[in-house]
Write a protein that holds these residues in place. Structure first.
Motif, mmCIF file in Angstrom:
data_model
loop_
_atom_site.group_PDB
_atom_site.id
_atom_site.type_symbol
_atom_site.label_atom_id
_atom_site.label_comp_id
_atom_site.label_asym_id
_atom_site.label_seq_id
_atom_site.Cartn_x
_atom_site.Cartn_y
_atom_site.Cartn_z
ATOM 1 N N PRO A 1 0.848 -1.212 0.000
ATOM 2 C CA PRO A 1 0.000 0.000 0.000
ATOM 3 C C PRO A 1 0.883 1.262 0.000
ATOM 4 C CG PRO A 1 -0.795 -1.580 1.608
ATOM 5 C CD PRO A 1 0.550 -2.082 1.154
ATOM 6 N N GLN A 2 0.358 2.321 -0.633
ATOM 7 C CA GLN A 2 1.109 3.568 -0.741
ATOM 8 C C GLN A 2 0.239 4.754 -0.278
ATOM 9 O OE1 GLN A 2 4.337 3.857 -1.755
ATOM 10 N NE2 GLN A 2 4.482 1.620 -1.959
ATOM 11 N N PHE A 3 0.860 5.643 0.516
ATOM 12 C CA PHE A 3 0.216 6.900 0.892
ATOM 13 C C PHE A 3 0.586 7.974 -0.123
ATOM 14 C CE2 PHE A 3 0.508 4.626 4.941
ATOM 15 C CZ PHE A 3 -0.769 4.816 5.461
ATOM 16 N N ASN A 4 -0.281 8.953 -0.271
ATOM 17 C CA ASN A 4 0.029 10.045 -1.202
ATOM 18 C C ASN A 4 1.074 11.012 -0.648
ATOM 19 O OD1 ASN A 4 -1.544 11.101 0.762
ATOM 20 N ND2 ASN A 4 -3.110 11.991 -0.588
ATOM 21 N N GLN A 5 1.323 10.991 0.691
ATOM 22 C CA GLN A 5 2.377 11.784 1.314
ATOM 23 C C GLN A 5 3.084 10.911 2.333
ATOM 24 O OE1 GLN A 5 -0.343 15.781 1.699
ATOM 25 N NE2 GLN A 5 1.495 15.706 2.960
ATOM 26 N N SER A 6 4.338 11.155 2.454
ATOM 27 C CA SER A 6 5.075 10.411 3.477
ATOM 28 C C SER A 6 4.971 11.082 4.849
ATOM 29 C CB SER A 6 6.548 10.276 3.068
ATOM 30 O OG SER A 6 7.139 11.563 2.933
ATOM 31 N N VAL A 7 4.728 12.414 4.866
ATOM 32 C CA VAL A 7 4.598 13.150 6.130
ATOM 33 C C VAL A 7 3.353 14.035 6.044
ATOM 34 C CG1 VAL A 7 5.624 14.827 7.697
ATOM 35 C CG2 VAL A 7 7.098 13.162 6.520
ATOM 36 N N ALA B 1 -0.086 1.196 6.630
ATOM 37 C CA ALA B 1 -1.234 0.709 5.845
ATOM 38 C C ALA B 1 -0.859 -0.675 5.314
ATOM 39 C CB ALA B 1 -1.549 1.665 4.709
ATOM 40 N N ARG B 2 -1.558 -1.653 5.754
ATOM 41 C CA ARG B 2 -1.219 -3.037 5.378
ATOM 42 C C ARG B 2 -2.325 -3.641 4.491
ATOM 43 N NH1 ARG B 2 0.468 -5.302 11.389
ATOM 44 N NH2 ARG B 2 2.305 -3.940 11.699
ATOM 45 N N ASP B 3 -1.807 -4.540 3.572
ATOM 46 C CA ASP B 3 -2.804 -5.277 2.778
ATOM 47 C C ASP B 3 -3.085 -6.620 3.432
ATOM 48 O OD1 ASP B 3 -0.689 -6.965 2.159
ATOM 49 O OD2 ASP B 3 -0.246 -5.967 0.268
ATOM 50 N N LYS B 4 -4.032 -7.334 2.830
ATOM 51 C CA LYS B 4 -4.456 -8.594 3.421
ATOM 52 C C LYS B 4 -3.979 -9.816 2.614
ATOM 53 C CE LYS B 4 -8.617 -6.636 5.518
ATOM 54 N NZ LYS B 4 -10.102 -6.747 5.625
ATOM 55 N N GLY B 5 -2.902 -9.618 1.944
ATOM 56 C CA GLY B 5 -2.358 -10.736 1.190
ATOM 57 C C GLY B 5 -1.798 -11.811 2.094
ATOM 58 N N THR B 6 -1.493 -12.934 1.429
ATOM 59 C CA THR B 6 -0.928 -14.030 2.201
ATOM 60 C C THR B 6 0.368 -13.600 2.837
ATOM 61 O OG1 THR B 6 -1.927 -15.601 0.641
ATOM 62 C CG2 THR B 6 -0.184 -16.431 2.065
ATOM 63 N N THR C 1 -3.384 3.494 -0.941
ATOM 64 C CA THR C 1 -3.836 2.651 -2.074
ATOM 65 C C THR C 1 -2.863 1.500 -2.273
ATOM 66 O OG1 THR C 1 -2.633 4.059 -3.650
ATOM 67 C CG2 THR C 1 -4.956 4.600 -3.201
ATOM 68 N N ASP C 2 -3.401 0.372 -2.756
ATOM 69 C CA ASP C 2 -2.591 -0.828 -3.051
ATOM 70 C C ASP C 2 -2.961 -1.290 -4.460
ATOM 71 O OD1 ASP C 2 -1.384 -3.365 -3.194
ATOM 72 O OD2 ASP C 2 -1.526 -3.531 -1.003
ATOM 73 N N LYS C 3 -1.946 -1.422 -5.322
ATOM 74 C CA LYS C 3 -2.180 -1.800 -6.716
ATOM 75 C C LYS C 3 -2.536 -3.267 -6.901
ATOM 76 C CE LYS C 3 0.874 1.799 -8.529
ATOM 77 N NZ LYS C 3 2.088 2.081 -9.341
ATOM 78 N N GLY D 1 -5.043 -6.483 -2.151
ATOM 79 C CA GLY D 1 -5.233 -5.036 -2.312
ATOM 80 C C GLY D 1 -6.120 -4.408 -1.235
ATOM 81 N N GLU D 2 -6.651 -5.246 -0.365
ATOM 82 C CA GLU D 2 -7.473 -4.701 0.721
ATOM 83 C C GLU D 2 -6.530 -4.158 1.811
ATOM 84 O OE1 GLU D 2 -10.264 -7.476 2.202
ATOM 85 O OE2 GLU D 2 -11.192 -7.851 0.219
ATOM 86 N N VAL D 3 -6.762 -2.881 2.176
ATOM 87 C CA VAL D 3 -5.852 -2.164 3.079
ATOM 88 C C VAL D 3 -6.557 -1.881 4.406
ATOM 89 C CG1 VAL D 3 -4.454 -0.077 3.406
ATOM 90 C CG2 VAL D 3 -4.685 -1.104 1.113
ATOM 91 N N TYR D 4 -5.830 -1.988 5.494
ATOM 92 C CA TYR D 4 -6.282 -1.527 6.819
ATOM 93 C C TYR D 4 -5.121 -0.762 7.464
ATOM 94 C CZ TYR D 4 -3.648 -5.549 8.631
ATOM 95 O OH TYR D 4 -2.670 -6.456 8.923
ATOM 96 N N TYR D 5 -5.495 0.046 8.456
ATOM 97 C CA TYR D 5 -4.554 1.009 9.045
ATOM 98 C C TYR D 5 -4.320 0.670 10.519
ATOM 99 C CZ TYR D 5 -6.072 3.607 4.920
ATOM 100 O OH TYR D 5 -6.386 3.949 3.646
#
Length: 856
Positions: free
Chosen positions: A234-240, A316-321, A261-263, A269-273
């Motif tokens: 996952p990627q944030f639009n800003q780092s700070v 922000a983490r995805d739910k992949g294996t 967002t996660d490509k 691609g499902e993200v949680y914080y």
């Protein structure tokens, strides 16, 4: 020579710095300095001479936090007293400045001292954990960056500037990046594609070195696991992200929302914080993030005065294996609100204040502070009430409570002063501190009597020790300054001097012989019984003196008017002829003899009604009604041919005298005053009834000084004896008339030749203004004098006047040569009377109706 000028230049530099800094002194000391290390010569820097530090009690004022420094009592130097740890005192704040207050007494002064604790490199870099596990997809491309949590160093400045090195390897390197944030971002950069089948795990050592000399280091082991598949994080639009929130935000307030967002597709691609594992447990208890929405909210109240900045690491983490994560930093700035009221503290208080203290006297030293910042922390101070005290600002946050106006303890003995502080916030907050300022007394008020003159009425014959009056003086001072004692003030001796009385005979007696004043109560006591006939008015002064130092006094005049009591009975005066007995004056047609205590008077047969036979003279030593006399005929009652004038005392015929009245009448006359109870005196008068010629000769004989004639018995003499006696007396009368006529002519001629001025120069007889028969009093418009009736006592309540004769010339010769006018006139009048009386025999048979009054 240079060594001698070195200390002088340092003193001049310190004084110049003192003047530029407004009186503040700044020192610097390294942390971890040994106890006893001298920080600076504090006594000299604040302007004290050698040896004055201990005498004037130079000391530090505690600020609620251990300063780890103290003042050496003997030298006045500022020395280290305990371990100084800059990180414990100031944390990451730079510079680390401790603000101290130094108090000097005699006179009281406060100095503000700044002590800067400089950093030394005594803390090595520390990683959050000794081991860090990382998972990397084997599909990660070269150049991929994996954020790492850098080390922290408790030091500041160059000692906290960290550099990182990675143990040698082919696949990874360390990269530092500063994106204008408060902290550097550390990344593990993939340089070469990973091959899980070749090496499934990489173990590297990350070393952090600070910039100190010598440099200190810290290490962390990196365990990198190569994962397969899910190769997009996952990627944030800003780092700070920089966010602001008010410190008064209630718990549960959402202050920011993150989006990543996660490509990848599907579950990858499902993200949680979540909050990063690098976030401390304290921050995890203070903030919470919604796992699905990314909303960040507070869980407790924030406090700007405690922490102004928070750094939150978010993943922000995805739910992949093999889940991948993206990272960002949220920098939260807490904004100050005006939630702290100013605090006012008393540093020193000098009470009570003497009421004669001069304007500008320092009463108290105050310290004012506000934990807010900016305008919210700027404080304005005032004092209420606005007088008689005011505030003077010495330094920022330091005030002196000084006296603006003169004090008066008798008007206000204690002040409740309120010091009010108000900050510049909106709305402003206020702080108050009450200061009790008692005023001590000085002896500035003299005793003041309730009355300037006390008028007292006291009856005569009062008992010794009787209370006459009570005086009271008020002194508004307190304690001994207001304790009043009373005394009779003796102003001296002599006529017209307050403090005594002039008695009859010119004797002066002080008032202290009559009265005494109780020193405590002010009661005026009589020391002896008062006698109106001796003292009518007693005037003296009472002095009230307080017990102050020096004592003050006040005076009041006491006038004691003595009221007359009827304690004197009427006194009968001696007769004009000098005979024994009570005072009786013979009438013009009768004669009087007082022998062996009896009163004798002569009256002619056939005397008409109203003829004065005699006059009773009496005086009463009392005054007013007590001295107003009335005369009454006590015996005989009813058929007596005589009457007595009620107020004149004249004994006159009530009717014509007859032979049936007998040869002698005995009259008992009582003299009474008008007092309550009335007092009286009694006189007995014997009146002999004679023929007209015999009565005249008896009166003439009495006037010439020979004894009066006793009346003859009306039956013992015959017609013959009566006729012969008449002829003899007729010859004697003719001779006497001739002689007296000649003497009258000589005296008349002599009086014509005497100069009138010599006759009129004498004092003359005193003209009496008497009471009338109805009791009214007449007053002369001329000079007022005391009346003296014959040889009796003086009367102060009757008024007399003297003719306005010119004063006699001085010298004894004039007194001897000048004849007495009264004697001369009496002689002439007597001569003329006898001449006219004896010149015709017919007058011997006529009743005598002339009245004669003595002058005076």
């Amino acid at each position: 020579m240079g060594a001698c000028w070195g200390p002088v230049l340092r003193v001049l530099v310190v004084q110049a710095a003192w003047a530029l800094c407004g009186g503040q002194v700044r020192y610097s000391v390294s942390e971890e300095a040994e106890p006893g290390t001298v920080v600076g010569r504090l006594a000299q820097d604040v302007g004290l001479e050698a040896g004055e530090a201990e005498a004037r009690r130079l000391r530090l004022v505690s600020q609620g936090r251990r300063a780890s420094v103290e003042v050496s009592g003997a030298s006045g130097a500022l020395v280290v007293s305990s371990r100084l740890d800059r990180e414990e005192l100031c944390g990451k704040s730079a510079p680390c400045v401790l603000r101290l207050e130094v108090l000097v007494e005699r006179p009281l002064r406060v100095f503000h001292i700044e002590l800067e604790v400089t950093d030394i490199n005594d803390n090595a870099p520390i990683f959050p954990a000794g081991r860090k596990n990382l998972s990397m997809a084997e599909s990660s491309l070269p150049g991929s960056r994996f954020p790492l949590e850098g080390a922290s160093d408790a030091d500041i400045g160059a000692n906290a500037q960290l550099s990182y090195t990675l143990s040698p390897n082919e696949n990874f390197r360390i990269e530092e990046e500063n994106l204008k944030s408060r902290s550097k971002s550390l990344f593990l950069v993939l340089m070469k594609s990973l091959d899980r089948e070749t090496m499934a795990e990489h173990r590297l050592v990350l070393t952090a070195s600070d910039g100190g000399r010598p440099s200190l280091t810290g290490t962390m082991e990196l365990v990198i696991s190569v994962l397969d598949a899910n190769d997009n994080a996952p990627q944030f639009n800003q780092s700070v992200y920089k966010v602001q929130v008010l410190e008064n935000a209630p718990p549960g307030t959402v202050f920011f929302q993150l989006t990543a967002t996660d490509k990848d597709e599907g579950i990858n691609g499902e993200v949680y914080y979540v909050l990063s594992e690098r976030v401390s447990e304290k921050l995890q208890d203070l903030f919470i993030i919604d796992r699905k929405s990314g909303e960040i909210r507070t869980t407790a109240a924030l406090d700007f005065e405690g922490v102004q900045w928070y750094d939150l690491e978010i993943e922000a983490r995805d739910k992949g294996t093999l889940p991948l994560s993206g990272h960002c930093s949220v920098e939260l700035e807490v904004l100050d609100v005006n939630d702290n009221a100013p605090e006012v503290r008393v540093t020193s208080l000098s009470v009570p204040v003497p009421e004669d203290a001069s304007v500008g006297t320092v009463v108290a030293l105050l310290s004012v502070s506000d934990r807010d910042s900016g305008a919210n922390g700027r404080v304005r101070c005032s004092v209420w009430p606005s007088s008689p005290f005011g505030l003077v600002s010495a330094f920022a946050g330091s005030y002196s409570l000084v006296l603006r106006e003169a004090l008066d303890r008798e008007r206000v003995s204690e002040y409740e002063v309120e010091v009010r502080a108000e900050d510049g916030g909106s709305p402003p907050l206020r702080g108050r501190l009450g200061v009790r300022v008692p005023v001590s007394d000085v002896n500035d008020n003299a005793p003041a009597f309730a009355q300037a003159v006390y008028t007292v009425l006291a009856r005569e014959n009062n008992a010794a020790g009787a209370e006459l009056a009570r005086v009271w003086a008020r002194d508004p001072d307190e304690a001994g300054n207001g304790r009043v004692s009373y005394s009779v003030w003796e102003g001296g001796s002599g006529v017209g001097v307050v403090g005594g009385v002039l008695l009859s005979g010119g004797v002066w007696r002080p008032a202290s012989s009559y009265v005494s004043v109780d020193a405590e109560s002010g009661r005026v006591w009589a020391l002896q019984a008062l006698d109106y006939e001796e003292v009518q008015v007693l005037q003296f002064e009472v002095r009230a003196v307080d017990a102050g130092e020096p004592p003050l006094c006040g005076n009041a005049t006491v006038q004691v008017f003595v009221l007359d009591e009827n304690d004197n009975a009427p006194a009968l005066l001696p007769s004009a002829g000098g005979g024994a007995g009570v005072g009786v004056d013979a009438g013009g047609a009768s004669s009087l003899e007082a022998a062996s205590g009896s009163l004798w008077a002569w009256a002619a047969w056939g005397a008409p009604a109203g003829q004065v036979v005699a006059k009773i003279r009496a005086v009463d030593a009392d005054s007013g009604y007590n001295a107003w006399l009335r005369y009454e005929l006590l015996e005989p009652r009813g058929k007596s041919p005589f009457r007595v004038g009620l107020y004149s005392g004249e004994v006159s015929t009530l009717r014509a005298l007859e032979e049936a009245d007998g040869p002698r009448q005995r009259l008992v006359i009582v003299v009474r005053d008008h007092g309550e109870p009335s007092r009286s005196a009694t006189a007995t008068l014997s009146v002999s009834l004679l023929e007209g010629a015999e009565a005249a000769l008896a009166a003439a004989g009495s006037g010439s000084g020979r004894p009066g004639l006793r009346p003859l018995s009306g039956v013992e003499g015959g017609a013959e004896s009566s006729s012969s006696s008449t002829n003899v007396w007729l010859v004697v009368a003719i001779c006497a008339v001739s002689s007296l006529f000649l003497l009258a002519v000589v005296l008349y001629g002599a009086s014509r030749w005497v100069p009138r001025a010599a006759v009129l120069s004498g004092p003359g007889p005193t003209t009496l203004v008497c009471a009338s028969e109805v009791g009214s009093w007449s007053y002369s418009q001329r000079q007022s004098r005391s009346l003296c009736v014959a040889d009796g006592a003086g009367k102060s309540d009757l008024m007399v006047f003297s003719p306005n004769f010119p004063p006699p010339p001085p010298g004894p010769a004039a007194k001897e040569t000048q004849p007495d006018p009264s004697a001369l006139l009496d002689t002439v009048s007597a001569t003329v009377f006898l001449t006219l009386f004896l010149s015709s025999p017919l007058l011997l048979t006529q009743p005598l109706g002339m009245r004669y009054y003595e002058p005076g």
